[in-house]
Design a protein around this motif. Sequence first.
Motif, PDB file in Angstrom:
ATOM      1  N   GLU A 226      46.142  58.832 -43.515  1.00 51.59           N
ATOM      2  CA  GLU A 226      45.267  59.187 -42.303  1.00 51.59           C
ATOM      3  C   GLU A 226      46.261  59.884 -41.439  1.00 51.59           C
ATOM      4  OE1 GLU A 226      42.219  58.592 -41.461  1.00 51.59           O
ATOM      5  OE2 GLU A 226      42.642  59.325 -39.577  1.00 51.59           O
ATOM      6  N   ARG A 227      47.613  59.682 -41.541  1.00 50.98           N
ATOM      7  CA  ARG A 227      48.428  60.632 -40.400  1.00 50.98           C
ATOM      8  C   ARG A 227      48.343  61.972 -41.116  1.00 50.98           C
ATOM      9  NH1 ARG A 227      53.654  56.376 -39.737  1.00 50.98           N
ATOM     10  NH2 ARG A 227      52.744  55.311 -38.172  1.00 50.98           N
ATOM     11  N   PHE A 228      48.393  62.286 -42.293  1.00 45.89           N
ATOM     12  CA  PHE A 228      48.488  63.485 -42.661  1.00 45.89           C
ATOM     13  C   PHE A 228      47.018  64.194 -42.387  1.00 45.89           C
ATOM     14  CE2 PHE A 228      49.346  67.021 -45.583  1.00 45.89           C
ATOM     15  CZ  PHE A 228      47.997  67.359 -46.229  1.00 45.89           C
ATOM     16  N   ARG A 229      45.939  63.318 -42.363  1.00 44.85           N
ATOM     17  CA  ARG A 229      44.721  64.195 -42.202  1.00 44.85           C
ATOM     18  C   ARG A 229      44.639  64.585 -40.750  1.00 44.85           C
ATOM     19  NH1 ARG A 229      42.304  60.389 -45.936  1.00 44.85           N
ATOM     20  NH2 ARG A 229      42.076  58.922 -44.370  1.00 44.85           N
ATOM     21  N   ARG A 230      45.331  63.540 -40.015  1.00 46.79           N
ATOM     22  CA  ARG A 230      45.440  63.745 -38.373  1.00 46.79           C
ATOM     23  C   ARG A 230      46.229  65.227 -38.054  1.00 46.79           C
ATOM     24  NH1 ARG A 230      46.838  58.929 -36.594  1.00 46.79           N
ATOM     25  NH2 ARG A 230      49.015  59.467 -36.523  1.00 46.79           N
ATOM     26  N   GLU A 231      47.249  65.242 -38.865  1.00 47.32           N
ATOM     27  CA  GLU A 231      47.919  66.345 -38.376  1.00 47.32           C
ATOM     28  C   GLU A 231      47.637  67.512 -39.201  1.00 47.32           C
ATOM     29  OE1 GLU A 231      50.513  66.168 -36.269  1.00 47.32           O
ATOM     30  OE2 GLU A 231      50.498  63.838 -35.976  1.00 47.32           O
ATOM     31  N   ALA A 232      46.811  67.434 -40.126  1.00 44.92           N
ATOM     32  CA  ALA A 232      46.413  68.568 -40.776  1.00 44.92           C
ATOM     33  C   ALA A 232      45.237  69.251 -39.985  1.00 44.92           C
ATOM     34  CB  ALA A 232      45.842  68.177 -42.197  1.00 44.92           C
TER      35      ALA A 232
ATOM     36  N   ALA B 164      42.073  51.215 -22.903  1.00 45.06           N
ATOM     37  CA  ALA B 164      42.789  52.202 -22.607  1.00 45.06           C
ATOM     38  C   ALA B 164      44.234  52.190 -23.076  1.00 45.06           C
ATOM     39  CB  ALA B 164      42.852  52.834 -21.401  1.00 45.06           C
ATOM     40  N   GLU B 165      44.688  51.073 -22.910  1.00 39.69           N
ATOM     41  CA  GLU B 165      46.007  50.465 -23.198  1.00 39.69           C
ATOM     42  C   GLU B 165      46.381  50.569 -24.655  1.00 39.69           C
ATOM     43  OE1 GLU B 165      49.528  46.873 -22.427  1.00 39.69           O
ATOM     44  OE2 GLU B 165      47.295  46.879 -21.486  1.00 39.69           O
ATOM     45  N   ALA B 166      45.274  50.017 -25.487  1.00 30.83           N
ATOM     46  CA  ALA B 166      45.480  49.816 -26.994  1.00 30.83           C
ATOM     47  C   ALA B 166      45.414  51.460 -27.401  1.00 30.83           C
ATOM     48  CB  ALA B 166      44.287  48.931 -27.300  1.00 30.83           C
TER      49      ALA B 166
ATOM     50  N   ALA C  58      48.357  53.094 -27.041  1.00 28.72           N
ATOM     51  CA  ALA C  58      49.718  52.708 -28.013  1.00 28.72           C
ATOM     52  C   ALA C  58      49.403  53.259 -29.487  1.00 28.72           C
ATOM     53  CB  ALA C  58      49.710  51.247 -28.071  1.00 28.72           C
ATOM     54  N   ALA C  59      48.379  53.233 -29.749  1.00 23.34           N
ATOM     55  CA  ALA C  59      47.858  53.987 -31.129  1.00 23.34           C
ATOM     56  C   ALA C  59      47.668  55.474 -31.172  1.00 23.34           C
ATOM     57  CB  ALA C  59      46.597  53.147 -31.586  1.00 23.34           C
ATOM     58  N   LEU C  60      47.136  56.045 -30.222  1.00 21.26           N
ATOM     59  CA  LEU C  60      46.799  57.424 -30.328  1.00 21.26           C
ATOM     60  C   LEU C  60      47.582  58.468 -29.390  1.00 21.26           C
ATOM     61  CD1 LEU C  60      42.988  56.860 -30.332  1.00 21.26           C
ATOM     62  CD2 LEU C  60      44.438  57.077 -32.127  1.00 21.26           C
ATOM     63  N   GLY C  61      48.055  57.815 -28.359  1.00 23.97           N
ATOM     64  CA  GLY C  61      48.874  58.486 -27.191  1.00 23.97           C
ATOM     65  C   GLY C  61      48.142  58.460 -26.103  1.00 23.97           C
ATOM     66  N   ALA C  62      49.019  58.501 -24.951  1.00 22.48           N
ATOM     67  CA  ALA C  62      48.426  58.767 -23.683  1.00 22.48           C
ATOM     68  C   ALA C  62      47.479  59.563 -23.257  1.00 22.48           C
ATOM     69  CB  ALA C  62      49.511  58.673 -22.381  1.00 22.48           C
TER      70      ALA C  62
ATOM     71  N   THR D  83      41.785  57.902 -25.583  1.00 29.16           N
ATOM     72  CA  THR D  83      42.279  57.309 -24.258  1.00 29.16           C
ATOM     73  C   THR D  83      41.981  57.508 -23.092  1.00 29.16           C
ATOM     74  OG1 THR D  83      44.471  57.236 -25.877  1.00 29.16           O
ATOM     75  CG2 THR D  83      44.611  56.467 -23.344  1.00 29.16           C
ATOM     76  N   LEU D  84      41.747  58.906 -22.521  1.00 32.22           N
ATOM     77  CA  LEU D  84      41.078  59.374 -21.519  1.00 32.22           C
ATOM     78  C   LEU D  84      39.889  59.083 -21.212  1.00 32.22           C
ATOM     79  CD1 LEU D  84      42.995  62.708 -21.562  1.00 32.22           C
ATOM     80  CD2 LEU D  84      43.910  60.700 -20.531  1.00 32.22           C
ATOM     81  N   ALA D  85      39.001  58.807 -22.279  1.00 34.56           N
ATOM     82  CA  ALA D  85      37.659  58.646 -22.109  1.00 34.56           C
ATOM     83  C   ALA D  85      37.357  57.353 -21.619  1.00 34.56           C
ATOM     84  CB  ALA D  85      36.690  58.774 -23.357  1.00 34.56           C
ATOM     85  N   ALA D  86      38.393  56.239 -21.842  1.00 36.65           N
ATOM     86  CA  ALA D  86      38.382  54.857 -21.288  1.00 36.65           C
ATOM     87  C   ALA D  86      38.903  54.900 -20.038  1.00 36.65           C
ATOM     88  CB  ALA D  86      39.100  53.970 -22.531  1.00 36.65           C
ATOM     89  N   ARG D  87      39.956  55.601 -19.727  1.00 32.44           N
ATOM     90  CA  ARG D  87      40.491  55.574 -18.413  1.00 32.44           C
ATOM     91  C   ARG D  87      39.541  56.303 -17.574  1.00 32.44           C
ATOM     92  NH1 ARG D  87      45.935  58.028 -17.482  1.00 32.44           N
ATOM     93  NH2 ARG D  87      45.725  56.929 -15.612  1.00 32.44           N
ATOM     94  N   TYR D  88      38.765  57.082 -17.832  1.00 31.65           N
ATOM     95  CA  TYR D  88      37.566  57.724 -16.937  1.00 31.65           C
ATOM     96  C   TYR D  88      36.713  56.713 -16.361  1.00 31.65           C
ATOM     97  CZ  TYR D  88      33.734  60.499 -15.404  1.00 31.65           C
ATOM     98  OH  TYR D  88      32.743  61.276 -14.837  1.00 31.65           O
ATOM     99  N   GLU D  89      36.132  55.894 -17.677  1.00 30.85           N
ATOM    100  CA  GLU D  89      35.142  54.829 -17.174  1.00 30.85           C
ATOM    101  C   GLU D  89      35.677  53.912 -16.172  1.00 30.85           C
ATOM    102  OE1 GLU D  89      32.349  55.312 -18.132  1.00 30.85           O
ATOM    103  OE2 GLU D  89      32.524  56.876 -19.642  1.00 30.85           O
ATOM    104  N   ALA D  90      36.997  53.477 -16.631  1.00 31.50           N
ATOM    105  CA  ALA D  90      37.854  52.574 -15.461  1.00 31.50           C
ATOM    106  C   ALA D  90      37.660  53.153 -14.120  1.00 31.50           C
ATOM    107  CB  ALA D  90      39.349  52.435 -15.869  1.00 31.50           C
ATOM    108  N   GLY D  91      37.840  54.548 -14.221  1.00 35.36           N
ATOM    109  CA  GLY D  91      37.625  55.087 -12.698  1.00 35.36           C
ATOM    110  C   GLY D  91      36.241  54.861 -12.328  1.00 35.36           C
ATOM    111  N   ILE D  92      35.183  54.846 -12.967  1.00 33.91           N
ATOM    112  CA  ILE D  92      33.679  54.538 -12.601  1.00 33.91           C
ATOM    113  C   ILE D  92      33.815  53.213 -11.870  1.00 33.91           C
ATOM    114  CG2 ILE D  92      31.597  54.236 -13.064  1.00 33.91           C
ATOM    115  CD1 ILE D  92      31.885  56.678 -15.193  1.00 33.91           C
TER     116      ILE D  92
END
Length: 771
Positions: free
Chosen positions: A59-65, A606-608, A611-615, A620-629
């Motif tokens: 999965e990491r290889f697919r992500r980086e590729a 967003a916190e999870a 940790a798994a995908l990066g800030a 992650t940013l989609a969940a933080r946006y909804e927190a702003g709403i």
Amino acid sequence: MADTRLIQGRYRLHEVIGRGGMGEVWRATDEALGRRVAVKCLRPLGPQRDPASLTVLRERFRREARVAAALQHRGITVVHDFGESDGVLFLVMELLDGRNLSQLLGDNGKAPLPVDQVVDIAGQVADALAYTHRQGVVHRDLKPANIVRLGDGAVKICDFGIARFAADNGITSRLTGTGIAMGTPHYMSPEQIGGGGEIDHRSDLYSLGCVLYEIATGVPPFDLEDTWAVLVGHRDTVPAPLRSHRPELPAALDLLVLDLLAKAPEARPADAGEIRPRLATGPATASSAPPRALPGWAGRMTTGRPAATTFVGPLTAPYDPATALTGEWTRATALPPRPADGRATGTVAYPYAPHAPEVPSPAAPVSAQTSAPGHDHSTLPGTGSIPLPAPASASVAASVSAPTSELLAVLAGRHRAGLGLGRLGRWEEAAEVHRTVVRDRGRVLGADHPDTLASRYELAFALARSDRHADALREFGGVSEGRARTLGTDHADTLAARQETAYVLGGLGRHAEAHSVYAAVLAARERSMGAEHPDTLRCRHNLAFTLGRLGRLAEAYATAREVADARARLLGADHADTLATRHEVAHLLGRLGRWADALTQYREVAEARAAALGADHADTLAARYEAGICLGRLGRAEEAAALYRELAGARTRTVGPEHPETLRARHGLGVSLGRLGRWEDALAEARAVCGLRTRVLGADHPDTLVSRREIAIGLGWLGRHDEALDEYRRVAETRTRTLGAAHPDTLAARADEAHCTERRERLGRRDHRTT
């Protein structure tokens, strides 16, 4: 892999043209598309790894590729495809006709390159790095062996994303348990050596400084055989100026390289875009920074050759502009890498459809599981036009009565070529390829043959991702009927096609019909697979989404809550599928008016994800946006404004200042400023966002109209009612023209216009009485 071996039924390997710590590079032929390519085979995964770690590794290889394949710039090697064959991960790239900088230095007897070449290489590499850094991608292993100069003078960087993959997963033998490359410390930034500092784009700038130093002087900045001495040099020694080695070098280049080699990241140039202008002018002084502590484990490092070749070996094949793909390029679209659609992996495809901050966006339903096991359709920006061979219609027609194994192999190769286009997000091209395969497989195998139906399924999937939902619905319907006849109504492949039918119905706004299909598929999956099978849970997630769209919020919330709990038990609390359903739970909580609970859910998701995908990951940013709403709905406008400001900065870094997601964050910031009573600032932000949306999306786009309405609101609060009324009228007239007079958004716009008119008239009467 032996000479002339065919891997994936498509790539014919001819000869090894390079070896290094990560594996081998082969000259090869893509037999499906008829072009020469380079295939990089990474080291075998090995039987000693446990199945769980192998899954993570793949999965990491697919992500980086995917990251590498999404990059589109004349200065970056094109990645065409990737996969796994007999336990060996491989990348398919353009075949370059040139020499890497390490080889050029060797050809020159380790003497420095000519000054004009050094300056030209510096400018081209800087341009490529500036582009990749804007996409949020850091190379992490920039060195002479990863920079190739072609016969026509063009310069290309290799190994984007794959260097980090190798470091993270121990593929290269030159790694310690900490994941730090041990063999070539000559190009590593101080923060890479220390292991505790943040690695960002400025680390690439330091490595570029090391590369430029070497090609300009013939030696790396710290030309020492003792590893400890090299590390100490990177840590706290300012290297000798380039002109002390070679007086004829331009002063601007000398000072620029010293700035790139600053010990502290913040003392280096802010970004690679500053490099080309400085090659002509340059600052007055070079910069440096205090030393940093050397890590205790550093003594275990061993010195390697400064410019070890690890990627591109001698490329001896003659250059062919028709197949090398080094001339024509497409403009980067700067789209964020979106999550996989979930057919094979179960990851939710989150929608990025713009909406006002007052209206939370739900998670999209996931697609059904693919009929092609192991296939992953991630949506990415296109990477240029792949020249596809003409359909073999004549040969197919001539072979209808007795299809040969060779003909079937050709069709299978074209099917895989279509899958590859989809994997790169080039859905329209993928659809055309699959359409020809459907036609030709239908002729030689029959319309209901599993292979024909598999290609028709992929055609429908590509059409849906090209927003051609009506066409996709017709094709999915045909696949469902054909599979029901040949496989049975409860077969997994039949259910997958039916579930995609429901997905497309939802895309067409036909949610009641989608609900009916989802309910039937869910019942069949529970009968045949069980209530907690991943495919069953995926269908229930989609059903919850559809219930929400039908306004049945209590049922939708209860269903989503049950799916989230089941996924947490089966997959883990931080699994992508679990978090996708929790995102939907949070959305439904908001729609039920439980904004405090929704805020808690979004923040935990967003916190999870961070940790798994990066800030800065899109999810992650989609969940933080909804927190702003949620913060806005709870009256916490100050916190919402701060959050939206951070999001705008993160989106600008990752996808650019004009991307719809960046503009959505800025729109939320403007709304929050208005709630704080800062109407001048709110109006300025609304005007800026509206102007950008008009240029990027068009004057009639729903997001543009939302921004125009926000302008009208700001004008009204500032007492400029005539101007506000003009804006409200423009919104109402546009929505009437584009949506129709009875559409709810049109009616809301007309209500805004009437309210503003009434307010203006009331204020006018009051002013008349006053005078």
